[in-house]
Design an enzyme around this catalytic site. Structure first.
Site, PDB file in Angstrom:
ATOM      1  N   CYS A 115      -5.787  -2.628   2.789  1.00 12.51           N
ATOM      2  CA  CYS A 115      -5.515  -2.411   4.208  1.00 12.51           C
ATOM      3  C   CYS A 115      -6.769  -2.471   5.074  1.00 12.51           C
ATOM      4  O   CYS A 115      -7.230  -3.554   5.411  1.00 12.51           O
ATOM      5  CB  CYS A 115      -4.779  -1.083   4.401  1.00 12.51           C
ATOM      6  SG  CYS A 115      -3.889  -0.962   5.976  1.00 12.51           S
TER       7      CYS A 115
ATOM      8  N   GLU B 116       0.844  -1.195   0.000  1.00 10.99           N
ATOM      9  CA  GLU B 116       0.000   0.000   0.000  1.00 10.99           C
ATOM     10  C   GLU B 116       0.881   1.247   0.000  1.00 10.99           C
ATOM     11  O   GLU B 116       1.891   1.312   0.695  1.00 10.99           O
ATOM     12  CB  GLU B 116      -0.900   0.007   1.241  1.00 10.99           C
ATOM     13  CG  GLU B 116      -1.839   1.216   1.297  1.00 10.99           C
ATOM     14  CD  GLU B 116      -2.674   1.280   2.566  1.00 10.99           C
ATOM     15  OE1 GLU B 116      -3.743   1.906   2.525  1.00 10.99           O
ATOM     16  OE2 GLU B 116      -2.249   0.703   3.592  1.00 10.99           O
TER      17      GLU B 116
ATOM     18  N   LYS C 110      -9.983   2.173  -2.410  1.00 14.23           N
ATOM     19  CA  LYS C 110     -10.198   1.734  -1.027  1.00 14.23           C
ATOM     20  C   LYS C 110     -11.599   2.119  -0.553  1.00 14.23           C
ATOM     21  O   LYS C 110     -11.980   3.295  -0.568  1.00 14.23           O
ATOM     22  CB  LYS C 110      -9.128   2.369  -0.129  1.00 14.23           C
ATOM     23  CG  LYS C 110      -9.041   1.805   1.283  1.00 14.23           C
ATOM     24  CD  LYS C 110      -7.832   2.427   1.983  1.00 14.23           C
ATOM     25  CE  LYS C 110      -7.554   1.797   3.333  1.00 14.23           C
ATOM     26  NZ  LYS C 110      -6.316   2.378   3.928  1.00 14.23           N
TER      27      LYS C 110
END
Length: 352
Positions: A224, A109, A183
């Site tokens: 994440c 990331e 995300k």
């Protein structure tokens, strides 16, 4: 007596699986002869309606076009403030992984610059424009094509109009963009005395699930914080994913507690592979990453993992283990569709 013996066997089996020994069992040590029992028929006969527990009904993973067994590389990169250096270093790691036989390569990331709200706008790239407006994107596309690999390109800050996203690009072996995941769950956390970070100060949340068909199978993508939301992984599994990939950068507070735990939970719950890739730890950075890039198998077993330094770990993925584990624990036939249901809103609204 028979029930007591069965219960004792069950307890013994569970206690063995919960061994406190730190030794990692290789996936081969979990291989057992395949047996088909009456559990599926029993569940159906009991009107559990397992097929109704997923709406629309879950689909089976497609046959992988390349091979059921292949090498994956997780490139745990050190990240600096020098964007050109980060891009060059990432390319070197990808090339070395491909030379070692990797057909799938993962990056971390936010690997092209520091992970901070101040840096997201500065290092952002216009992916749609490409070229000089997106040097990280262009490098990944070119190297995937030249090396003929599938590349899950970690994530970079993406500029689209007046919005910024934390975006993962997936490239096929032809260098074409196969999927782009923004995300979905932004990392907003406040643990007094430990860590405070608000991605929502600068970033916009994505709106779409991302499942990509590649040369190495069907891959579901999260970034994440997305890994904390089991619903996303369940939807990917119901869409027939073989593998979930999460570029991530857990921190020194939540990393030791939750990073491996969440990966193993997502793998075991959905009986598929989970691969994560994190930046290497830099104790001088404003945000210190935990590291520990990891590959987990469909029984929740850790197949390979890194520590905190810059490194690339290589391991094999064997998709035949997915079917094997699902025969050992036939969860798909045991869900209680008469009591609960997971609804895929986007699939329900499509023509599928």
């Amino acid at each position: 007596m028979r029930a007591t013996a069965a219960a004792a066997f069950s307890l013994l089996t569970c206690s063995c699986l919960r061994s406190t020994s730190p030794t990692r069992l290789p996936s081969s040590s979990l291989r057992l002869p395949l047996r088909r029992g009456p559990l599926a028929a029993m569940a159906t006969a009991a009107s559990f309606r397992p097929e109704a527990a997923r709406s629309p009904p879950a689909v089976q993973p497609p046959a992988p076009p390349l091979s059921k067994v292949f090498k994956v590389a997780l490139c745990q990169l050190s990240v600096t403030a020098d964007k050109a250096r980060n891009i060059a270093r990432a390319r070197e790691a990808i090339e070395a992984a491909a030379a070692g036989g990797a057909k799938l390569v993962l990056l971390p990331e936010i690997w092209n610059g520091p992970y901070s709200n101040d840096s997201f706008p500065e290092y952002a790239e216009d992916i749609e424009a490409g070229g000089d407006a997106a040097p990280s994107f262009s490098m990944m596309s070119e190297v995937a094509r030249s090396l003929q690999i599938t590349l899950v390109g970690g994530s970079i800050s993406e500029r689209s109009g007046n919005k910024l996203y934390n975006t993962c690009c997936v490239f096929g072996s032809d260098g074409e963009l196969k999927g782009k995941h923004r995300k979905i769950h932004l990392f907003d956390i406040d643990i007094p005395g430990k860590i405070t970070f608000k991605e929502s100060k600068t970033l916009t949340a994505g709106q779409d699930l991302t499942v990509v068909d590649t040369d190495v199978g069907r891959i579901g993508i999260g970034i994440c914080y997305d890994i904390r939301f089991q619903e996303l992984a369940m939807l990917y599994a119901a869409r027939g994913a073989h593998l979930l990939c999460y570029p991530g950068a857990f921190n020194m507070t939540t990393g030791p507690l939750h990073w491996e735990l969440l990966q193993r939970a997502r793998a075991a719950d959905n009986q598929l592979f989970v691969a994560t890739c994190a930046p290497a730890r830099d104790t001088s950075a404003g945000y210190i990453a935990w590291g520990h890039s990891t590959l987990v198998g469909p029984f929740g077993e850790v197949i390979a993992t890194a520590e905190h330094e810059e490194t690339t770990i290589m391991a094999e993925i064997d998709y035949s283990l997915i079917d094997q584990r699902r025969q050992f624990l036939p969860l798909q036939y045991q869900r209680r569709g008469d009591l609960y249901q997971l609804v895929d809103v986007q699939r329900s609204g499509s023509d599928e």
